[in-house]
Structures are given as C-alpha cells and as structure tokens.
Design a protein around this motif. Structure first.
Motif, PDB file in Angstrom:
ATOM      1  N   ARG A   1     -22.355  54.275 -40.195  1.00 43.88           N
ATOM      2  CA  ARG A   1     -22.561  54.460 -38.752  1.00 43.88           C
ATOM      3  C   ARG A   1     -22.373  55.929 -38.377  1.00 43.88           C
ATOM      4  O   ARG A   1     -23.141  56.484 -37.592  1.00 43.88           O
ATOM      5  N   MET A   2     -21.355  56.568 -38.930  1.00 49.28           N
ATOM      6  CA  MET A   2     -21.110  57.982 -38.659  1.00 49.28           C
ATOM      7  C   MET A   2     -22.273  58.840 -39.171  1.00 49.28           C
ATOM      8  O   MET A   2     -22.687  59.784 -38.502  1.00 49.28           O
ATOM      9  N   ASP A   3     -22.806  58.506 -40.340  1.00 50.41           N
ATOM     10  CA  ASP A   3     -23.947  59.249 -40.887  1.00 50.41           C
ATOM     11  C   ASP A   3     -25.162  59.123 -39.972  1.00 50.41           C
ATOM     12  O   ASP A   3     -25.874  60.101 -39.733  1.00 50.41           O
ATOM     13  N   LYS A   4     -25.388  57.926 -39.448  1.00 50.85           N
ATOM     14  CA  LYS A   4     -26.509  57.722 -38.521  1.00 50.85           C
ATOM     15  C   LYS A   4     -26.327  58.548 -37.252  1.00 50.85           C
ATOM     16  O   LYS A   4     -27.271  59.172 -36.764  1.00 50.85           O
ATOM     17  N   LEU A   5     -25.093  58.547 -36.728  1.00 55.02           N
ATOM     18  CA  LEU A   5     -24.824  59.330 -35.516  1.00 55.02           C
ATOM     19  C   LEU A   5     -25.006  60.821 -35.768  1.00 55.02           C
ATOM     20  O   LEU A   5     -25.578  61.536 -34.929  1.00 55.02           O
TER      21      LEU A   5
END
Length: 164
Positions: free
Chosen positions: A128-132
């Motif tokens: 999720r952090m990578d997507k953000l």
C-alpha cells in the motif's frame, strides 16, 4: 517416604506442600488460558487490521496499531509471569502430565498464526505504501500540476495606492 505396590517411590506430601502445588498449577493454568485469550484477541485485531489496510483508512489503521501494541505488551507481560511459574510447575510436578502441555501447544499454534498474520499485514502495508509513493511521484511529475491557471490572479497587484 512410603513405597507403593509397584515398587516405585511415592512421596508423601504434607497438606501445605500439596496446597502449594495446587496453587502453582491453578495459577499457571490461569495464566496460560489468559495468554491464549490474548493471542485470540490479537488474531482478531490482525484480521481487522488487514481490512483497514486494504481500505486505506489511515485513522482506523492507527487505532488498530495502537491496540495491537497494547495486546502484544500484555502478551509479553503475561509471559514474564508464566516463565517462573512454569519452572515451579515442572519442579512440583515432574512425574505428572496434565492439561498444561495441551495449553502450551495451543498457545504455540496461536503464536505461529499471529506471526504469519502479522507478516501478511506488514506485506500488505508495504504494498500500500509503495502504491501511495507511486501515486505521489506521478502527481509530482504531472506537467499540468506545475502550470498555473490562466485565471490565476498571481500577477495582479496586491497593494492599491488610494492617495492617488
């Protein structure tokens, strides 16, 4: 010490020693049950945390992380009490098998399950952090985001001379 029919040695315990053994066993069992309940609660929190990560609700995630930290802290606090009681239990009951090994095995299974679910949540959160980060990078590199609107009044005077 008295001997038994089978030739094995059996200890004759005083009522005080017997009461002490029973108290140790009861307390040890209570703590193991409490530890098991905490692990089950932890698993529920981890499952809910997974849902929150997938939704991307940061406020709910923060509250779940705080709850997770409290439960883990409780688990470690209980474990600090269990360890010396387990030593007392083993010293008091070297010859007996009770339900305690079953509880310890169940605890170990719950612990392993909690570790797996926690790792799953860490992986989801990392994804999720990578997507953000990717979305933020895309927004920063957007050529239209840096351009000013034709309707932007940034070129207009900010002070007006009224004395004339």
């Amino acid at each position: 010490m008295a001997s038994t029919e089978s030739g094995q040695k059996q200890l004759t315990l005083t009522e005080e020693e017997l009461a002490h053994r029973v108290a140790v066993l009861k307390r040890f069992r209570e703590l193991l049950v409490e530890q098991r309940n905490r692990f089950q609660e932890y698993l529920v929190v981890l499952d809910k945390q997974k849902e929150v990560i997938e939704k991307g609700d940061t406020d709910a995630l923060l509250s779940h992380v705080e709850l997770e930290e409290k439960i883990v802290s409780d688990i470690f606090a209980i474990q600090k009490v269990i360890d010396p009681l387990e030593d007392l239990y083993r010293a008091s009951y070297p010859e007996r098998e009770t339900e305690v090994p079953k509880l310890k095995a169940a605890l170990e299974e719950l612990k392993n399950e909690a570790v797996q679910r926690s790792q799953r949540n860490r992986n989801l959160l990392s994804e999720r952090m990578d997507k953000l980060r990717s979305e933020i990078k895309t927004l920063r590199n957007n050529p239209f985001a840096a351009r000013r609107s034709v309707y932007d009044n940034s070129g207009a005077a900010s002070l007006v001379d009224i004395k004339g």
